[in-house]
Design an enzyme around this catalytic site. Structure first.
Site, PDB file in Angstrom:
ATOM      1  N   SER A 122       0.882  -1.211   0.193  1.00 31.18           N
ATOM      2  CA  SER A 122       0.007  -0.026  -0.061  1.00 31.18           C
ATOM      3  C   SER A 122       0.877   1.193   0.007  1.00 31.18           C
ATOM      4  O   SER A 122       1.665   1.573   1.054  1.00 31.18           O
ATOM      5  CB  SER A 122      -0.996  -0.030   1.302  1.00 31.18           C
ATOM      6  OG  SER A 122      -1.472   1.254   1.231  1.00 31.18           O
TER       7      SER A 122
ATOM      8  N   HIS B 215      -1.103  -1.069  -4.197  1.00 31.38           N
ATOM      9  CA  HIS B 215      -2.302  -0.901  -3.545  1.00 31.38           C
ATOM     10  C   HIS B 215      -2.494   0.788  -3.266  1.00 31.38           C
ATOM     11  O   HIS B 215      -1.544   1.008  -2.714  1.00 31.38           O
ATOM     12  CB  HIS B 215      -2.243  -1.464  -2.299  1.00 31.38           C
ATOM     13  CG  HIS B 215      -3.700  -1.451  -1.514  1.00 31.38           C
ATOM     14  ND1 HIS B 215      -4.990  -2.219  -1.976  1.00 31.38           N
ATOM     15  CD2 HIS B 215      -4.304  -0.738  -0.577  1.00 31.38           C
ATOM     16  CE1 HIS B 215      -6.042  -1.916  -1.186  1.00 31.38           C
ATOM     17  NE2 HIS B 215      -5.822  -1.188  -0.450  1.00 31.38           N
TER      18      HIS B 215
ATOM     19  N   ASP C 295      -4.776   3.559  -1.809  1.00 30.07           N
ATOM     20  CA  ASP C 295      -5.630   4.045  -0.993  1.00 30.07           C
ATOM     21  C   ASP C 295      -6.460   5.336  -1.416  1.00 30.07           C
ATOM     22  O   ASP C 295      -5.777   6.251  -1.197  1.00 30.07           O
ATOM     23  CB  ASP C 295      -5.542   3.761   0.302  1.00 30.07           C
ATOM     24  CG  ASP C 295      -5.188   2.585   0.991  1.00 30.07           C
ATOM     25  OD1 ASP C 295      -6.091   1.500   0.766  1.00 30.07           O
ATOM     26  OD2 ASP C 295      -4.055   2.162   1.348  1.00 30.07           O
TER      27      ASP C 295
ATOM     28  N   MET D 271      -9.096   8.038  -0.150  1.00 30.26           N
ATOM     29  CA  MET D 271      -9.859   8.613   0.756  1.00 30.26           C
ATOM     30  C   MET D 271     -10.667   9.759   0.796  1.00 30.26           C
ATOM     31  O   MET D 271      -9.829  10.755   0.372  1.00 30.26           O
ATOM     32  CB  MET D 271      -9.176   8.536   2.264  1.00 30.26           C
ATOM     33  CG  MET D 271      -8.249   6.963   2.572  1.00 30.26           C
ATOM     34  SD  MET D 271      -7.434   6.987   4.023  1.00 30.26           S
ATOM     35  CE  MET D 271      -6.939   5.269   3.886  1.00 30.26           C
TER      36      MET D 271
ATOM     37  N   HIS E  51      -8.336   1.065  -4.170  1.00 26.13           N
ATOM     38  CA  HIS E  51      -9.276   0.900  -3.049  1.00 26.13           C
ATOM     39  C   HIS E  51     -10.122   2.318  -2.932  1.00 26.13           C
ATOM     40  O   HIS E  51      -9.068   3.032  -2.157  1.00 26.13           O
ATOM     41  CB  HIS E  51      -8.402   0.238  -1.969  1.00 26.13           C
ATOM     42  CG  HIS E  51      -9.197   0.143  -0.739  1.00 26.13           C
ATOM     43  ND1 HIS E  51      -8.604  -0.037   0.528  1.00 26.13           N
ATOM     44  CD2 HIS E  51     -10.452  -0.223  -0.306  1.00 26.13           C
ATOM     45  CE1 HIS E  51      -9.778  -0.483   1.589  1.00 26.13           C
ATOM     46  NE2 HIS E  51     -10.698  -0.188   0.850  1.00 26.13           N
TER      47      HIS E  51
ATOM     48  N   MET F  55     -12.252   4.421  -0.746  1.00 25.41           N
ATOM     49  CA  MET F  55     -12.970   4.600   0.343  1.00 25.41           C
ATOM     50  C   MET F  55     -13.766   5.885   0.278  1.00 25.41           C
ATOM     51  O   MET F  55     -13.310   6.862   0.959  1.00 25.41           O
ATOM     52  CB  MET F  55     -11.927   4.422   1.409  1.00 25.41           C
ATOM     53  CG  MET F  55     -11.582   3.069   1.718  1.00 25.41           C
ATOM     54  SD  MET F  55      -9.974   2.895   2.801  1.00 25.41           S
ATOM     55  CE  MET F  55      -8.671   3.257   1.470  1.00 25.41           C
TER      56      MET F  55
ATOM     57  N   MET G  48     -11.612  -5.907   5.102  1.00 24.51           N
ATOM     58  CA  MET G  48     -10.693  -5.098   5.989  1.00 24.51           C
ATOM     59  C   MET G  48     -10.537  -5.812   7.129  1.00 24.51           C
ATOM     60  O   MET G  48     -11.546  -6.115   7.926  1.00 24.51           O
ATOM     61  CB  MET G  48     -11.675  -3.818   5.984  1.00 24.51           C
ATOM     62  CG  MET G  48     -11.648  -2.973   4.940  1.00 24.51           C
ATOM     63  SD  MET G  48     -10.050  -2.539   4.064  1.00 24.51           S
ATOM     64  CE  MET G  48      -9.175  -1.645   5.524  1.00 24.51           C
TER      65      MET G  48
ATOM     66  N   GLY H  11      -8.911   4.073   6.850  1.00 29.67           N
ATOM     67  CA  GLY H  11      -8.720   5.500   7.391  1.00 29.67           C
ATOM     68  C   GLY H  11      -7.230   5.668   7.581  1.00 29.67           C
ATOM     69  O   GLY H  11      -6.753   6.822   7.194  1.00 29.67           O
TER      70      GLY H  11
ATOM     71  N   GLY I 233      -3.063   3.953   7.901  1.00 25.29           N
ATOM     72  CA  GLY I 233      -1.884   2.682   7.987  1.00 25.29           C
ATOM     73  C   GLY I 233      -1.531   2.534   9.371  1.00 25.29           C
ATOM     74  O   GLY I 233      -1.642   3.613  10.284  1.00 25.29           O
TER      75      GLY I 233
ATOM     76  N   ASP J  83      -6.732  -6.573   4.166  1.00 26.67           N
ATOM     77  CA  ASP J  83      -6.167  -5.470   4.290  1.00 26.67           C
ATOM     78  C   ASP J  83      -6.156  -4.618   5.426  1.00 26.67           C
ATOM     79  O   ASP J  83      -7.171  -4.516   6.032  1.00 26.67           O
ATOM     80  CB  ASP J  83      -6.671  -4.342   3.118  1.00 26.67           C
ATOM     81  CG  ASP J  83      -6.021  -3.050   3.105  1.00 26.67           C
ATOM     82  OD1 ASP J  83      -4.922  -2.731   3.785  1.00 26.67           O
ATOM     83  OD2 ASP J  83      -6.725  -2.036   2.494  1.00 26.67           O
ATOM     84  N   GLY J  84      -4.978  -4.484   6.192  1.00 26.12           N
ATOM     85  CA  GLY J  84      -4.844  -3.901   7.541  1.00 26.12           C
ATOM     86  C   GLY J  84      -4.055  -4.742   8.393  1.00 26.12           C
ATOM     87  O   GLY J  84      -4.595  -5.633   8.913  1.00 26.12           O
ATOM     88  N   GLY J  85      -2.934  -4.219   8.904  1.00 28.05           N
ATOM     89  CA  GLY J  85      -2.155  -4.895   9.746  1.00 28.05           C
ATOM     90  C   GLY J  85      -1.458  -6.158   9.465  1.00 28.05           C
ATOM     91  O   GLY J  85      -1.222  -6.827  10.404  1.00 28.05           O
TER      92      GLY J  85
ATOM     93  N   GLY K 202       1.078  -2.012   4.098  1.00 30.73           N
ATOM     94  CA  GLY K 202       1.615  -0.860   3.911  1.00 30.73           C
ATOM     95  C   GLY K 202       2.932  -0.650   4.733  1.00 30.73           C
ATOM     96  O   GLY K 202       4.021  -0.678   4.488  1.00 30.73           O
ATOM     97  N   SER K 203       2.637  -0.403   6.138  1.00 30.94           N
ATOM     98  CA  SER K 203       3.687   0.067   7.019  1.00 30.94           C
ATOM     99  C   SER K 203       4.720  -1.191   7.026  1.00 30.94           C
ATOM    100  O   SER K 203       5.778  -1.001   7.220  1.00 30.94           O
ATOM    101  CB  SER K 203       2.984   0.122   8.405  1.00 30.94           C
ATOM    102  OG  SER K 203       2.407  -0.906   8.756  1.00 30.94           O
TER     103      SER K 203
HETATM  104  C1  DX5 Z   1      -6.316   1.570   5.625  1.00 35.36           C
HETATM  105  C2  DX5 Z   1      -5.951   1.388   4.080  1.00 35.36           C
HETATM  106  C3  DX5 Z   1      -4.647   0.186   4.115  1.00 35.36           C
HETATM  107  C4  DX5 Z   1      -3.537   0.412   4.731  1.00 35.36           C
HETATM  108  C5  DX5 Z   1      -2.877  -0.810   5.169  1.00 35.36           C
HETATM  109  O1  DX5 Z   1      -7.678   2.351   5.466  1.00 35.36           O
HETATM  110  O2  DX5 Z   1      -6.893   0.576   3.154  1.00 35.36           O
HETATM  111  O3  DX5 Z   1      -4.611  -0.105   2.711  1.00 35.36           O
HETATM  112  O4  DX5 Z   1      -2.859   1.299   3.848  1.00 35.36           O
HETATM  113  O5  DX5 Z   1      -1.824  -0.207   6.135  1.00 35.36           O
HETATM  114  P1  DX5 Z   1      -0.948  -1.258   7.101  1.00 35.36           P
HETATM  115  O6  DX5 Z   1      -0.458  -2.378   6.369  1.00 35.36           O
HETATM  116  O7  DX5 Z   1       0.022  -0.551   7.707  1.00 35.36           O
HETATM  117  O8  DX5 Z   1      -2.092  -1.630   8.080  1.00 35.36           O
HETATM  118 ZN    ZN Z   2      -6.383  -0.421   1.355  1.00 30.04          ZN
END
Ligand code: DX5
Ligand code: ZN
Length: 217
Positions: free
Chosen positions: A7, A32, A34, A36, A65, A67, A136, A141, A143, A174-176, A196-197
């Site tokens: 991401s 990916h 994002d 928003m 993605h 949002m 999700m 919202g 990372g 997606d997420g964590g 992402g992170s």
């Molecule tokens: C959150 C995003 C994710 C985010 C994931 O709203 O949709 O794609 O970037 O980041 P990590 O992998 O750090 O949770």
């Molecule tokens: Zn995402």
């Protein structure tokens, strides 16, 4: 074969093109992106102009993605900008069937996403329209949030729904996602992982992507 979709949200935004190319040469499968709107989710990111710039910067398929709500008025713009996959949240539109059909008609691959609190039955009647389901595993919202373990049960349920269609629908989470929890998400049935992170916080993108891939089994 699993897919890793880094991401861009956690990348250095002053060097987006370089960051996209860096994960491309580090072995990513998708990029990916994002989107928003500060309304559907409590954060603002980028629009179609930046997606078009990323499309010029990398050969990676852009996994966009959305949002945003409303979503329908912007689908065409993101497809035109070069999105390969356009994922729409089930919670973001009253007319999910129409929004997903629109993605396909305009020439991209439709994905549908569910927030952590949304039950999987919300997508039961659109499975024939999608190429990807995104579960999700954080509230969207930001990372860098913690993986919500209840998501695993949903991944298992969606895996069964996908098997029942007989179609090769991708199951993305997606997420964590980190090297130390990807195995349980894979075992629950996911085959496409957003990170992402986990990727962008490390100096060696190729090493993390390899580690994520190796651990997902
Ligand atoms: C959150 C995003 C994710 C985010 C994931 O709203 O949709 O794609 O970037 O980041 P990590 O992998 O750090 O949770
Ligand atoms: Zn995402």
């Amino acid at each position: 074969m699993i897919k890793i979709s880094p991401s861009i949200l956690s990348a250095d935004f002053s060097r987006l093109g370089e960051e996209a190319r860096a994960v491309e040469s580090a072995g990513a499968d998708y990029l990916h992106v994002d989107i928003m709107d500060g309304h559907f989710v409590p954060n603002l990111t980028i629009g179609p102009l930046v997606v078009a710039a990323l499309h010029r910067a990398t050969r990676l398929p852009l996994d966009v993605h959305l949002m945003i709500s409303p979503v329908e008025p912007y689908i065409g713009e993101f497809v035109k900008a070069g999105a390969h996959i356009v994922t729409v949240h089930a919670e973001a539109t009253h007319h999910l069937d129409r929004a997903l059909a629109m993605v396909r008609e305009l020439g991209a691959r439709p994905g549908v996403s569910l927030n952590p609190a949304t039950p999987v039955c919300m997508i039961e009647h659109v499975m024939h329209l999608v190429d990807l389901v995104l579960i999700m595993s954080v509230n969207p919202g930001f990372g860098g949030q913690q993986f919500i373990p209840q998501s695993l049960a949903k991944v298992r349920q969606v895996r069964q729904m996908i098997e029942a269609t007989g179609r090769p629908i991708e199951l993305q989470v997606d997420g964590g996602i980190k090297p130390d929890n990807i195995a349980q998400v894979f075992q629950a049935g996911a085959d496409c992982f957003v990170a992402g992170s986990a990727v962008f916080s490390q100096p060696d993108y190729a090493a993390v992507i390899r580690q994520l891939r190796d651990n997902a089994q």
